[in-house]
Design a protein around this motif. Structure first.
Motif, PDB file in Angstrom:
ATOM      1  N   GLU A 185       0.831  -1.192   0.000  1.00 54.07           N
ATOM      2  CA  GLU A 185       0.000   0.000   0.000  1.00 54.07           C
ATOM      3  C   GLU A 185       0.879   1.261   0.000  1.00 54.07           C
ATOM      4  OE1 GLU A 185      -3.222   0.080  -0.224  1.00 54.07           O
ATOM      5  OE2 GLU A 185      -3.576  -2.098  -0.047  1.00 54.07           O
ATOM      6  N   LEU A 186       0.332   2.347  -0.537  1.00 56.72           N
ATOM      7  CA  LEU A 186       1.057   3.618  -0.526  1.00 56.72           C
ATOM      8  C   LEU A 186       1.170   4.138   0.905  1.00 56.72           C
ATOM      9  CD1 LEU A 186      -0.455   5.432  -3.633  1.00 56.72           C
ATOM     10  CD2 LEU A 186       1.741   4.251  -3.459  1.00 56.72           C
ATOM     11  N   ALA A 187       2.344   4.659   1.223  1.00 57.71           N
ATOM     12  CA  ALA A 187       2.601   5.123   2.592  1.00 57.71           C
ATOM     13  C   ALA A 187       1.824   6.395   2.881  1.00 57.71           C
ATOM     14  CB  ALA A 187       4.092   5.354   2.794  1.00 57.71           C
ATOM     15  N   LYS A 188       1.268   6.467   4.087  1.00 61.98           N
ATOM     16  CA  LYS A 188       0.602   7.666   4.579  1.00 61.98           C
ATOM     17  C   LYS A 188       1.380   8.322   5.715  1.00 61.98           C
ATOM     18  CE  LYS A 188      -2.836   7.110   1.778  1.00 61.98           C
ATOM     19  NZ  LYS A 188      -2.990   8.026   0.596  1.00 61.98           N
TER      20      LYS A 188
ATOM     21  N   THR B  35      10.545   1.376  -0.876  1.00 64.17           N
ATOM     22  CA  THR B  35       9.734   0.806   0.195  1.00 64.17           C
ATOM     23  C   THR B  35      10.349   1.154   1.542  1.00 64.17           C
ATOM     24  OG1 THR B  35      10.972  -1.283   0.238  1.00 64.17           O
ATOM     25  CG2 THR B  35       9.074  -1.156  -1.251  1.00 64.17           C
ATOM     26  N   LEU B  36       9.539   1.024   2.593  1.00 61.40           N
ATOM     27  CA  LEU B  36       9.996   1.081   3.977  1.00 61.40           C
ATOM     28  C   LEU B  36       9.221   0.026   4.754  1.00 61.40           C
ATOM     29  CD1 LEU B  36      10.432   4.830   5.068  1.00 61.40           C
ATOM     30  CD2 LEU B  36      12.202   3.088   4.785  1.00 61.40           C
ATOM     31  N   THR B  37       9.917  -0.648   5.641  1.00 58.04           N
ATOM     32  CA  THR B  37       9.316  -1.723   6.426  1.00 58.04           C
ATOM     33  C   THR B  37       9.579  -1.472   7.900  1.00 58.04           C
ATOM     34  OG1 THR B  37       9.766  -3.250   4.597  1.00 58.04           O
ATOM     35  CG2 THR B  37       9.167  -4.226   6.712  1.00 58.04           C
ATOM     36  N   LYS B  38       8.580  -1.769   8.698  1.00 59.32           N
ATOM     37  CA  LYS B  38       8.733  -1.625  10.140  1.00 59.32           C
ATOM     38  C   LYS B  38       9.851  -2.534  10.638  1.00 59.32           C
ATOM     39  CE  LYS B  38       6.118  -2.046  14.461  1.00 59.32           C
ATOM     40  NZ  LYS B  38       4.802  -2.389  15.054  1.00 59.32           N
ATOM     41  N   GLY B  39      10.784  -1.947  11.367  1.00 57.59           N
ATOM     42  CA  GLY B  39      11.942  -2.691  11.854  1.00 57.59           C
ATOM     43  C   GLY B  39      13.216  -2.430  11.073  1.00 57.59           C
ATOM     44  N   ASP B  40      13.113  -1.743   9.923  1.00 56.61           N
ATOM     45  CA  ASP B  40      14.319  -1.404   9.154  1.00 56.61           C
ATOM     46  C   ASP B  40      15.159  -0.384   9.905  1.00 56.61           C
ATOM     47  OD1 ASP B  40      13.563  -3.095   7.176  1.00 56.61           O
ATOM     48  OD2 ASP B  40      12.878  -1.542   5.773  1.00 56.61           O
TER      49      ASP B  40
ATOM     50  N   LYS C 229       2.083  -7.349   6.152  1.00 54.06           N
ATOM     51  CA  LYS C 229       3.437  -7.301   5.583  1.00 54.06           C
ATOM     52  C   LYS C 229       4.309  -6.267   6.278  1.00 54.06           C
ATOM     53  CE  LYS C 229       1.515  -8.632   1.101  1.00 54.06           C
ATOM     54  NZ  LYS C 229       1.317  -8.240  -0.308  1.00 54.06           N
ATOM     55  N   MET C 230       3.706  -5.341   7.015  1.00 56.95           N
ATOM     56  CA  MET C 230       4.429  -4.306   7.773  1.00 56.95           C
ATOM     57  C   MET C 230       5.320  -3.445   6.885  1.00 56.95           C
ATOM     58  SD  MET C 230       5.494  -6.274  11.300  1.00 56.95           S
ATOM     59  CE  MET C 230       6.561  -7.408  10.427  1.00 56.95           C
ATOM     60  N   GLY C 231       4.931  -3.313   5.610  1.00 51.52           N
ATOM     61  CA  GLY C 231       5.692  -2.498   4.674  1.00 51.52           C
ATOM     62  C   GLY C 231       4.786  -1.560   3.907  1.00 51.52           C
ATOM     63  N   VAL C 232       5.354  -0.489   3.372  1.00 51.52           N
ATOM     64  CA  VAL C 232       4.610   0.489   2.583  1.00 51.52           C
ATOM     65  C   VAL C 232       5.440   0.885   1.383  1.00 51.52           C
ATOM     66  CG1 VAL C 232       3.215   1.415   4.469  1.00 51.52           C
ATOM     67  CG2 VAL C 232       5.508   2.343   4.053  1.00 51.52           C
ATOM     68  N   CYS C 233       4.740   1.389   0.357  1.00 51.54           N
ATOM     69  CA  CYS C 233       5.389   1.865  -0.863  1.00 51.54           C
ATOM     70  C   CYS C 233       5.659   3.359  -0.737  1.00 51.54           C
ATOM     71  CB  CYS C 233       4.506   1.560  -2.066  1.00 51.54           C
ATOM     72  SG  CYS C 233       5.152   2.191  -3.637  1.00 51.54           S
ATOM     73  N   MET C 234       6.857   3.784  -1.121  1.00 51.95           N
ATOM     74  CA  MET C 234       7.263   5.184  -0.999  1.00 51.95           C
ATOM     75  C   MET C 234       7.326   5.899  -2.344  1.00 51.95           C
ATOM     76  SD  MET C 234       7.802   5.674   2.259  1.00 51.95           S
ATOM     77  CE  MET C 234       8.828   7.127   2.298  1.00 51.95           C
ATOM     78  N   ILE C 235       6.726   5.320  -3.377  1.00 51.98           N
ATOM     79  CA  ILE C 235       6.793   5.887  -4.723  1.00 51.98           C
ATOM     80  C   ILE C 235       5.528   6.690  -4.994  1.00 51.98           C
ATOM     81  CG2 ILE C 235       6.973   5.359  -7.186  1.00 51.98           C
ATOM     82  CD1 ILE C 235       8.489   2.857  -6.477  1.00 51.98           C
ATOM     83  N   GLU C 236       5.705   7.960  -5.377  1.00 53.84           N
ATOM     84  CA  GLU C 236       4.613   8.856  -5.772  1.00 53.84           C
ATOM     85  C   GLU C 236       3.510   8.886  -4.719  1.00 53.84           C
ATOM     86  OE1 GLU C 236       3.261   7.785  -9.613  1.00 53.84           O
ATOM     87  OE2 GLU C 236       5.151   8.275 -10.616  1.00 53.84           O
TER      88      GLU C 236
END
Length: 388
Positions: free
Chosen positions: A130-133, A163-168, A192-199
């Motif tokens: 999902e797109l990051a908020k 992308t960014l993931t929780k725990g990185d 998945k604890m991850g988000v998309c950082m594109i646009e």
């Protein structure tokens, strides 16, 4: 040869028709899933690009692109990175398909997050995010506070992140300094604890850096920790009476007689001894000073101590307190300025002079009194009584 009916075979038209009628998608059941040996991205073939080490994009071999093109995957392409031995996972994007066969080049911080060594096996699977908020970050050092504009810096850093993931715990370079930042939370939250950082527009929140100590707020009262030499920092605090009484405002006010006397004493420019130009004989003349420096003595004259008497005293107020007791001088209006000009133009000595005796001085009276009476020559006498 008949192989039998396989409803998940993407090459069989009957299987595709079956999935269409049942509401199934071929991409939901088939995904890219391969194992590669991982290496740091700085070891990738081609021109060295150290800035790629501060991002979340990887290199895969050309065969991976061929397999992905035959699958129904979501673009932009997102990959799930899994280290099964250490039960660690994260997400990444794919930058180029130029790696050697069987190899994957990933950033150094990602290898540390997944607890991988050079040449270890890693499982890479296609996924969708999902797109990051919102993302919540925590700097791993207090030197992050030295960055004057962290918002502008992170906007430039996130250009290399897909992308960014929780725990990185990623890192970036700024002004020849390396900063480590941990991802504490991402939204929207998914399994998945991850988000998309594109646009996407991302709201960034910060947690206090590791090792940061909140400064203690000072109070208005004197405490043993804030004292030095028996007095609180900033001077003596007067807890009783009004502020004007505490600072003795009547004595230091600009219109006070005591303050004016002290100001005149300070502004005196004749505090040294005088010397006459025409000294009398027998008077002791000052001994001239030698122009040649004498050994063992300093040629620098000691500074003259300036005398201060009854000058304005500094305010000694407790912290977080202000004093507004000084007299207010209103701004002069145009009418006040015109009145001052009229008073300045009026004659100040227009009356008639009067003597102490009260009599009017007559004309010519002063001239007669100023002339001395003429003396007549004395006449001689004879002894016999006759006129000479």
């Amino acid at each position: 040869m008949y192989r039998g009916f396989n409803p998940f075979d993407a090459d069989d038209p009957a299987a595709m028709s079956y999935m269409a009628r049942s509401g199934m998608r071929s991409g939901a059941t088939r995904r890219f899933d391969e194992y590669f040996r991982c290496y740091p991205i700085i070891m990738a073939p081609g021109t060295e690009r150290p800035e790629l080490n501060f991002g979340s994009k990887i290199f895969l071999p050309p065969s991976a692109l061929q397999k992905i093109s035959q699958l129904h995957v979501q673009w932009p392409l997102m990959m799930e990175m899994v280290n099964g031995e250490k039960d660690r996972q994260t997400h990444a994007g794919v930058l180029e398909f130029v790696a050697e066969e069987g190899r994957a080049y990933i950033p150094q911080w990602m290898m540390q997050t997944l607890q991988l060594d050079v040449g270890d096996m890693i499982q890479i699977k296609s996924t969708s995010l999902e797109l990051a908020k919102m993302v919540k970050l925590q700097p791993q050092s207090t030197k992050f506070l030295d960055i004057s504009d962290p918002k502008a810096v992170l906007e430039k850093v996130f250009r290399n992140f897909a992308t960014l993931t929780k725990g990185d715990v990623f890192n970036f370079e700024y002004n020849d300094e390396y900063y480590d930042v941990a991802v504490l939370e991402v939204k929207p939250e998914t399994e998945k604890m991850g988000v998309c950082m594109i646009e996407t527009d991302v709201s960034v929140e910060f947690a206090p850096p590791v090792g940061y100590v909140e400064p203690q707020k000072g109070s208005g009262t004197s405490t043993p920790r804030s004292t030095k030499g028996g007095l609180p920092v900033g001077g003596l605090v007067h807890p009783t009476g009004t502020m004007a009484q505490s600072i003795n405002y009547d004595a230091i006010a600009p219109n006070s007689t005591t303050a004016a006397t002290g100001a005149r004493a300070i502004s005196s420019h004749f505090m040294s001894e005088g010397h006459k130009l025409n000294a009398k004989k027998g008077a002791k003349a000052p001994t001239p000073k030698p122009t040649t420096p004498v050994a063992g003595t300093s040629t620098n004259a000691p500074p003259v101590q300036r005398r201060r008497t009854n000058g304005p005293m500094p305010l000694r107020l407790p912290p977080n307190k202000l004093f507004f007791g000084y007299e207010i001088k209103p701004v002069k209006t145009d009418a006040d300025k015109e009145a001052e000009k009229e008073n300045a133009n009026k004659p100040h000595f227009a009356g008639q002079g009067q003597t102490l005796r009260g009599a009017v001085k007559r004309k010519g009276e002063g001239e007669d009194k100023g002339k001395a009476p003429e003396k007549k020559p004395a006449e001689g006498r004879r002894l016999d009584g006759r006129k000479a």
